[in-house]
Design an enzyme around this catalytic site. Structure first.
Site, mmCIF file in Angstrom:
data_model
loop_
_atom_site.group_PDB
_atom_site.id
_atom_site.type_symbol
_atom_site.label_atom_id
_atom_site.label_comp_id
_atom_site.label_asym_id
_atom_site.label_seq_id
_atom_site.Cartn_x
_atom_site.Cartn_y
_atom_site.Cartn_z
ATOM 1 N N GLU A 147 3.730 73.583 93.383
ATOM 2 C CA GLU A 147 4.032 72.931 94.048
ATOM 3 C C GLU A 147 4.321 73.160 95.058
ATOM 4 O O GLU A 147 5.698 72.850 94.686
ATOM 5 C CB GLU A 147 3.604 71.454 93.554
ATOM 6 C CG GLU A 147 3.075 71.261 92.739
ATOM 7 C CD GLU A 147 3.196 69.628 91.716
ATOM 8 O OE1 GLU A 147 4.349 69.259 92.495
ATOM 9 O OE2 GLU A 147 2.281 69.399 90.550
ATOM 10 N N ASP A 192 9.759 59.395 95.870
ATOM 11 C CA ASP A 192 11.054 59.923 94.774
ATOM 12 C C ASP A 192 12.489 60.056 94.560
ATOM 13 O O ASP A 192 12.096 58.689 95.552
ATOM 14 C CB ASP A 192 11.405 61.434 96.050
ATOM 15 C CG ASP A 192 9.747 62.305 95.756
ATOM 16 O OD1 ASP A 192 9.887 63.431 95.205
ATOM 17 O OD2 ASP A 192 8.957 62.579 97.290
#
Lengths: 419, 272
Positions: B51, B62
């Site tokens: 990814e 995140d």
């Protein structure tokens, strides 16, 4: 045809929606369901009305300001006085409703983002009143610029967490608040501060702020027996603007004018004129206008007013702009500060710098209307005075050169607390 | 339609009696070429699927490590076009290469144009952490037209109804977020992950990979005992964050960790 004022989301035309991680969907669904039930619940309505009346001091009055209006082409200008609310701005309308909602969904902790600190102070106030734990996220940059408001929040019992990610300002505080919410959603409600973000926040905050316009419409009707020609409000995320616009959305003859912060001027690139100079995209959970570069990275906004210094805007404003129901105009720092000075000197009312953008918009509009042939005595502008200027004394003193050098020496630490 | 190479890779791992190792690395950290070198090294060291993260100014899902890397990548001038170049160079290894991205950069690039250019670069599809199927009509249409994988996320808070909806919309695999939280290493992967995988399978998912919080071989083994793939991100990014700027040493640390994780996904079958 559906009335504008009944728009419930998640979409406003092509705007709005829920562009958030799946982990938040259950919480957003719960919030939307709870609000759908609660907003028509007589007990809730009575509790909120009592808080507005006995705690906030509503209804806030409308004040006609003829000496100021001389500078606006001599038209009639009425101010809706949200500056007189407890805690000093319209933000309290939203947080009291959301605090009641938090209790209703059985949560014990609230979190919020804040830029200048006004929404943080309002949330901390409601948390103190309701006995809720409270955490406020604030960009590290802003905690320095607004040290006094950090102290206010801490005095009220809130934990203030300076955010060091990204540009260390409001947009990063929102990111961090969402991160907290994902991790703590079972105990925590996110009290979003403006009519932006993912559904149901734009509709929820609008529903809690629309009291501004509803009161003003009735007060004007009692006072002068007619609707205003135009309603003017400043727009950052847009909660006071949508709050005063909503009651007039279906009155096609009433112009609705949102004043965006143009900072140093739209042409300089240092501004926060999201609708005027931005483009549609996705930010903070909603499809809306935003300031972005050609790769879709958010561009930092600039404004002398921390409360308007935001690169996005509520999706309902994007929609109202796209269909032409509301107009959005840029107001520079210099124009806003001149309006700040004018209202203070002509009426003895010191506005928040955010609200001064709306006042500047009213000056321009009044002159335009008169220049186009309107009879000043028959022209009525309603302006949302969304907050008071106490918090801005230091900024204004600096802008107008009123601080001697020894008193100004602590300004970098935000420590020269003259208020 | 040629079908999903990502799915085929997961199936091949399963045929070996193990879970697939899926690695996340943000493009542009430490710089674009450095991130390409890291991803290629990861594949050589045993990663099955890559990814590549498209750096974004507001990465709401995140944690601190990935935020820092993305911010550095943007400060270093990383562009969307660089991400597509990275896809091309990493896909050359033969490992299915997906782009993990927040939605706005794709929307801005043009959803169909992004899909077209992703296919041309040899990319396998997108993982979209802030795009739920309900809002993804344009992307779903583009992905289907271009034969690309659509990896949507499920979370411990997902209702049964939403597990069905998300599974039905996904291709390649379904990404199960192990905990209610953001990316970043954790002491334990969390007890809710296994139940979430089971519930997602019950909702019809053929392949479920688990991410968020996996950083060690032991954790990889634990997750591999119940999931089809183990996704590791910020723990790898951390090996690249070095104050001395020694890239060879960073790559060596990365390879060592990938080696440990690759052993983990193989050890997992013993638990199964």
């Amino acid at each position: 045809m559906t009335d504008f004022r009944d728009a419930v989301g998640p979409y406003f035309g092509d705007f709005g929606g829920r562009f958030v991680p799946e982990a938040l969907i259950a919480a957003l669904d719960d919030l939307a369901t709870a609000w759908d039930k609660l907003k028509d619940d007589p007990t809730f309505i009575e509790r909120l009305a009592a808080l507005h009346r006995d705690y906030t001091g509503r209804p806030s009055p409308i004040t006609e300001v003829p000496r100021f209006a001389e500078h606006a082409g001599g038209v009639r200008v009425f101010l809706k006085r949200e500056d007189l609310n407890h805690t000093g701005s319209h933000k309290i309308n939203n947080v009291l409703g959301q605090a009641l909602l938090t209790q209703q969904v059985g949560k014990t902790r609230v979190i919020a983002e804040t830029g200048a600190g006004q929404h943080g102070v309002a949330t901390a106030t409601a948390a103190a009143l309701f006995g809720l734990d409270c955490t406020i996220y604030m960009g590290e940059e802003d905690t320095r610029r607004q040290a006094l408001n950090v102290a206010r929040m801490r005095l009220l019992g809130a934990e203030v967490i300076p955010v060091t990610a990204g540009s260390r300002t409001l947009k990063d505080a929102i990111n961090e608040a969402f991160r907290d919410w994902v991790a703590n959603v079972e105990t925590t409600n996110y009290v979003f501060g403006t009519a932006a973000g993912p559904h149901p926040f734009p509709a929820l905050v609008r529903d809690l702020q629309k009291i501004i316009g509803e009161e003003a419409r009735e007060q004007l009707s009692t006072r002068i027996g007619r609707l205003p020609d135009a309603v003017v409000a400043c727009v950052g995320g847009g909660s006071n603007a949508i709050g005063i616009f909503t009651a007039f959305l279906d009155d096609a003859e009433v112009r609705l004018i949102g004043c965006e912060a143009a900072g140093d001027g739209v042409e300089t690139g240092r501004h926060a004129a999201t609708i005027g100079a931005g483009s549609p995209g996705v930010l903070h959970g909603a499809k809306t206008y935003l300031l972005q570069d050609e790769d879709g990275q958010t561009i930092e906004s600039h404004s002398i007013s921390a409360g308007l210094d935001y690169p996005g805007v509520g999706p309902e404003h994007s929609w109202l702009a796209s269909i032409g129901r509301a107009e959005y105009r840029p107001v520079t720092d210099a124009e806003a500060m001149e309006a700040f000075r004018l209202l203070t000197r002509t009426e003895g009312i010191m506005p928040a710098i955010e609200s001064a953008h709306a006042l500047a918009g009213a000056i321009t509009l009044g002159r335009e209307l008169v220049a186009a042939g309107a009879d000043p005595a028959e022209t009525v502008l309603l302006v949302s005075l969304s907050g008071r200027g106490d918090k801005d004394v230091e900024t204004a003193a600096e802008w107008f050169g009123l601080v001697d050098s020894s008193a100004a020496s602590g300004e970098d630490e935000g420590g020269s607390t003259t208020a | 339609m040629t079908g999903s190479r990502t799915a085929a890779t997961i199936d091949a791992a399963r045929a070996e009696g193990r879970a697939a190792l899926v690695v996340y690395l943000p493009v542009g950290y430490p710089d674009v070429d450095g991130s390409i070198a890291a991803a290629r090294a990861a594949v050589e060291a045993g990663a099955d699927i890559v990814e590549l993260g498209l750096p974004y100014s507001d990465p709401g899902m995140d944690g601190a490590v990935n935020q820092e890397a993305m911010q550095a990548a943007l400060a270093g001038g990383t562009r969307t076009a660089d991400v597509l170049r990275a896809v091309r160079e990493v896909a050359e290894t033969g490992a299915p290469t997906l782009v993990m991205t927040y939605y706005n950069p794709v929307l801005r690039y043009g959803v169909d144009r992004f899909a077209t250019d992703l296919v041309a670069a040899g990319g396998a599809g997108l993982i979209t952490p802030d795009l739920i199927p309900d809002e993804a009509g344009e992307w779903i249409a583009a992905a289907d037209a271009h034969d690309l994988d659509k990896v949507f996320l499920v979370a411990p808070s997902s209702t049964t109804e939403r597990l069905h909806l998300t599974t039905a919309a996904s291709r390649g695999f379904v990404y199960a977020a192990s905990t209610m939280g953001v990316t970043g290493a954790r002491a334990s992967v969390g007890p809710r992950a296994e139940a979430l995988v089971a519930a997602t399978r019950a909702a019809g998912a053929e392949r479920v990979c688990v991410g968020l919080g996996v950083s060690t071989g032991a954790q990889a083994a634990e997750v591999a005992s119940y999931a089809d793939g183990v996704i590791v991100g910020s723990a790898l990014v951390r090996t690249l964050i070095r104050s001395d700027g020694d890239r060879d040493a960073a790559l060596e640390d990365l390879r060592l960790l990938i080696g440990e994780l690759a052993e983990g996904v193989r050890a997992g079958r013993l638990v199964r």
